[in-house]
Design a protein around this motif. Structure first.
Motif, short mmCIF file in Angstrom:
data_model
loop_
_atom_site.label_atom_id
_atom_site.label_comp_id
_atom_site.label_asym_id
_atom_site.label_seq_id
_atom_site.Cartn_x
_atom_site.Cartn_y
_atom_site.Cartn_z
N ILE A 270 2.46 3.98 -13.90
CA ILE A 270 3.07 2.66 -13.99
C ILE A 270 4.04 2.49 -12.83
CG2 ILE A 270 4.47 1.09 -15.39
CD1 ILE A 270 3.54 2.65 -17.87
N LEU A 271 3.85 1.44 -12.08
CA LEU A 271 4.76 1.08 -11.00
C LEU A 271 5.63 -0.06 -11.50
CD1 LEU A 271 5.63 1.45 -8.04
CD2 LEU A 271 3.84 -0.18 -7.40
N VAL A 272 6.94 0.20 -11.64
CA VAL A 272 7.86 -0.81 -12.17
C VAL A 272 8.63 -1.42 -10.99
CG1 VAL A 272 9.66 -1.29 -13.86
CG2 VAL A 272 8.09 0.61 -14.22
N VAL A 273 8.54 -2.73 -10.87
CA VAL A 273 9.17 -3.45 -9.76
C VAL A 273 9.98 -4.62 -10.30
CG1 VAL A 273 7.30 -2.78 -8.21
CG2 VAL A 273 7.17 -4.96 -9.41
N ARG A 274 10.75 -5.25 -9.43
CA ARG A 274 11.58 -6.37 -9.86
C ARG A 274 10.78 -7.67 -9.99
NH1 ARG A 274 16.87 -5.32 -10.20
NH2 ARG A 274 16.58 -6.93 -11.80
N SER A 275 9.95 -7.97 -9.00
CA SER A 275 9.14 -9.18 -9.04
C SER A 275 7.93 -9.00 -8.13
CB SER A 275 9.95 -10.40 -8.58
OG SER A 275 10.37 -10.25 -7.24
N ILE A 276 6.92 -9.84 -8.33
CA ILE A 276 5.68 -9.78 -7.55
C ILE A 276 5.37 -11.19 -7.06
CG2 ILE A 276 3.26 -9.13 -7.54
CD1 ILE A 276 3.88 -7.41 -10.05
N ASP A 277 5.33 -11.36 -5.76
CA ASP A 277 5.02 -12.68 -5.20
C ASP A 277 3.53 -12.98 -5.23
OD1 ASP A 277 7.69 -13.17 -4.66
OD2 ASP A 277 7.59 -12.32 -2.64
N ASP A 278 2.73 -12.00 -4.85
CA ASP A 278 1.28 -12.20 -4.77
C ASP A 278 0.58 -11.21 -5.70
OD1 ASP A 278 -1.37 -12.61 -4.11
OD2 ASP A 278 -0.98 -12.82 -1.95
N LYS A 279 0.44 -11.58 -6.97
CA LYS A 279 -0.14 -10.66 -7.95
C LYS A 279 -1.61 -10.40 -7.67
CE LYS A 279 3.00 -11.20 -11.85
NZ LYS A 279 3.11 -11.28 -13.32
N LEU B 58 -3.15 -6.70 -7.22
CA LEU B 58 -4.23 -6.24 -8.08
C LEU B 58 -5.38 -5.67 -7.25
CD1 LEU B 58 -5.67 -5.92 -10.80
CD2 LEU B 58 -6.40 -8.31 -10.62
N LYS B 59 -5.71 -6.33 -6.13
CA LYS B 59 -6.77 -5.83 -5.26
C LYS B 59 -6.44 -4.44 -4.74
CE LYS B 59 -8.52 -10.33 -3.70
NZ LYS B 59 -8.69 -11.24 -2.53
N ARG B 60 -5.17 -4.23 -4.39
CA ARG B 60 -4.76 -2.92 -3.88
C ARG B 60 -4.90 -1.84 -4.96
NH1 ARG B 60 0.38 -5.56 -0.70
NH2 ARG B 60 -0.60 -5.65 1.38
N CYS B 61 -4.51 -2.21 -6.19
CA CYS B 61 -4.63 -1.24 -7.29
C CYS B 61 -6.10 -0.99 -7.63
CB CYS B 61 -3.87 -1.75 -8.52
SG CYS B 61 -2.08 -1.80 -8.31
N LYS B 62 -6.94 -2.02 -7.52
CA LYS B 62 -8.37 -1.85 -7.77
C LYS B 62 -9.00 -0.96 -6.72
CE LYS B 62 -11.04 -5.00 -9.42
NZ LYS B 62 -11.81 -6.23 -9.71
N ASP B 63 -8.56 -1.09 -5.48
CA ASP B 63 -9.07 -0.21 -4.42
C ASP B 63 -8.80 1.25 -4.78
OD1 ASP B 63 -9.92 -2.37 -2.94
OD2 ASP B 63 -8.14 -2.43 -1.66
N THR B 64 -7.60 1.52 -5.27
CA THR B 64 -7.24 2.89 -5.66
C THR B 64 -8.13 3.37 -6.81
OG1 THR B 64 -4.94 2.50 -5.01
CG2 THR B 64 -5.35 4.34 -6.50
N ALA B 65 -8.37 2.52 -7.80
CA ALA B 65 -9.23 2.88 -8.93
C ALA B 65 -10.66 3.09 -8.47
CB ALA B 65 -9.16 1.81 -10.01
N ASN C 159 0.80 -1.23 0.00
CA ASN C 159 0.00 0.00 0.00
C ASN C 159 0.84 1.28 0.00
OD1 ASN C 159 -2.57 -1.12 -0.15
ND2 ASN C 159 -2.68 -1.48 2.06
N PRO C 160 1.96 1.34 0.74
CA PRO C 160 2.74 2.60 0.70
C PRO C 160 3.19 2.98 -0.70
CG PRO C 160 3.43 1.24 2.55
CD PRO C 160 2.51 0.39 1.72
N GLU C 161 3.63 2.01 -1.49
CA GLU C 161 4.09 2.30 -2.86
C GLU C 161 2.91 2.69 -3.76
OE1 GLU C 161 6.97 0.21 -0.63
OE2 GLU C 161 4.96 -0.53 -1.17
N ILE C 162 1.77 2.00 -3.58
CA ILE C 162 0.57 2.34 -4.34
C ILE C 162 0.12 3.75 -4.00
CG2 ILE C 162 -1.84 1.76 -4.77
CD1 ILE C 162 0.09 -0.28 -5.92
N ASP C 163 0.06 4.07 -2.71
CA ASP C 163 -0.39 5.39 -2.27
C ASP C 163 0.57 6.49 -2.73
OD1 ASP C 163 -2.55 4.20 -1.08
OD2 ASP C 163 -1.67 4.18 0.94
#
Length: 481
Positions: free
Chosen positions: A418-427, A431-438, A399-403
């Motif tokens: 666009i948030l560019v990261v190295r890897s995502i363990d729990d996509k 996605l739920k966090r990004c949907k909350d923002t939208a 959430n801190p990076e999304i916010d």
């Protein structure tokens, strides 16, 4: 010797926002006024206002009989070599008007009455109606008129890419819209042994002008004249007698050429009598704007390889995650995205300051897409700018990076990032966090990891430009589904 090599930028045309021209000769590329009109940026609007202000001043002087002023205004579009584009062979020499050509252009405007009748009201119209004006001369004239914004762009680009500036360089004539006159000053510009450089955004470069006299005369003016002669049933009308076309009226273009001629003077006179032809031409051109040159076209013109996307991606993925390489990672991402997403995104800015400097954005792009995902996004959502945050983490983003990224959005700047990261363990969780923002109407955030960057390369190389097929659109759709 290209600008990038001369200044040892460790970049090539694919990762540069400006035209990587030769410092000692021209490349056959032009700046088209239509390309400037298609820009969706404040910089582009400024350039267009300068073109309109300057040319209206010339036309007003002619209409008011102030011919010495008109000649003086035209003559200041003199030949200079800072831009390094056009048809010149060997050493750059420019093709702008100068005193002798200015006299001829003025004479043509007056003789054809194009200035007085209103047939000509935009600078690009001169290529249709004014003898002596061709693509090279029009392009150089445009560059001279927008010299002020190009100098500003050059200074910003030099700061961005680390090109040294030399103080006290003559700016050349810069158009002052308020006082309607040319002004010179001493400024900072990059210098080579061949002289000063003024850089040009590659997004406004074209291999030809969108306006052309032959095209206009043959395919727009002639049909209007053919219909006119049919309407008045002139002696040029032939009534066909064949069984299939019996009674059909026909006017042959060859007869019209014989009657009127096919030069620019004839075009100006006939257009004054039949203005609908020019209206149709302008509407057609406005509906089909010219496209920026792609990587392949630029590579061919500059005799350089096409972009090495795999190499650019390797520069990203070969870095170790962690704070130590955060700045290097950001630079590598900027190079990669600038090449991969061109020409949709342009004018990159790193560490862009907002809120009076209290917040910074890792990378900001201007969205100038004419098709594809980013064009679709700008038509349906606030997306004039695209914001990129780079996280070279060895941990899961949350959430801190999304916010943080959502806090950079606004209706005027845009609400797509666009948030560019190295890897995502729990996509799924991300996605739920990004949907909350939208869903909270705080903006749309797409998240790309190393694997996603590789997939974007495959899609580009497969020419999958339709927004319904791309990873970016699929991610966006997931946010709103």
């Amino acid at each position: 010797m290209l600008v990038s090599r001369h200044f040892k930028l460790e970049r090539n045309q694919a990762t540069l926002d400006f035209l990587d021209v030769h410092i000692d000769k021209d490349i056959p590329i032009f700046v088209d006024p239509a390309a400037l009109r298609s820009l969706k940026t404040e910089w582009g609007h400024h350039c267009v206002s300068l073109l309109q202000s300057y040319f209206e001043s010339v036309l007003t002087a002619i209409r008011n009989g102030k011919h010495d002023r008109a000649k003086e205004l035209l003559a200041c579009l003199n030949e200079r070599n800072e831009f390094h584009i056009g048809y010149s062979k060997n050493k750059s020499r420019g093709s702008a008007l100068g005193a002798v050509s200015a006299e001829k252009i003025w004479e043509s405007l007056v003789k054809s009455k194009a200035a007085q009748t209103g047939v000509v009201h935009d600078l690009e119209d001169t290529i249709l109606f004014v003898d002596g004006v061709g693509p090279d001369m029009l392009s150089d004239a445009v560059c001279n008129i927008i010299r002020g914004p190009l100098i500003q762009y050059t200074q910003q680009a030099c700061s961005y890419y680390g090109i040294p500036l030399t103080a006290g360089v003559d700016s050349g004539p810069v158009w002052n819209t308020r006082d309607e006159k040319w002004e010179n000053s001493l400024i900072d510009l990059p210098m080579t042994k061949q002289g000063p450089l003024i850089l040009i955004p590659k997004i406004i470069a074209r291999v030809k002008q969108i306006y052309g006299h032959d095209e206009y005369y043959r395919h727009f003016l002639m049909p209007v004249l053919q219909q006119h002669h049919k309407d008045i049933n002139s002696s040029l009308v032939h009534v066909l007698q064949s069984k299939k076309n019996k009674g059909v009226k026909k006017v042959y273009k060859t007869d019209l050429y014989d009657l009127y001629g096919a030069n620019k003077l004839a075009s100006a006179k006939l257009t004054g009598e039949h203005p609908q032809a020019l209206t149709n031409y302008r509407e057609t051109k406005n509906a089909t704007p010219s496209r920026p040159l792609g990587h392949s076209a630029l590579a061919e013109l500059e005799n350089i390889p096409t972009p090495n996307f795999a190499g650019l991606l390797n520069d990203v993925t070969s870095l170790k995650s962690g704070q130590k390489d955060a700045a290097t990672y950001e630079n590598a991402i900027e190079k990669f995205l600038s090449a991969l997403l061109y020409p949709a995104l342009a004018f990159p800015v790193k560490q862009d300051k907002i809120h009076e400097g209290r917040k910074r954005i890792d990378i900001t792009y201007v969205n100038d897409a004419k098709d594809g995902f980013f064009s679709w996004a700008s038509r349906n959502h606030p997306a004039s700018h695209i914001f990129v945050e780079c996280k070279n983490y060895g941990k899961e983003v949350g959430n801190p990076e999304i916010d943080q990224l959502a806090g950079r959005f606004s209706p005027s700047r845009g609400k797509l990032g666009i948030l560019v990261v190295r890897s995502i363990d729990d996509k799924a969780l991300l996605l739920k966090r990004c949907k909350d923002t939208a869903n909270d109407q705080r903006g749309f955030i797409l998240v790309l990891d190393d694997a996603d960057l590789g997939e974007l390369i495959k899609q580009r190389q497969a020419l999958m430009y339709g927004y319904g097929e791309t990873l970016l659109y699929q991610q966006f759709k997931a946010l709103v589904s």
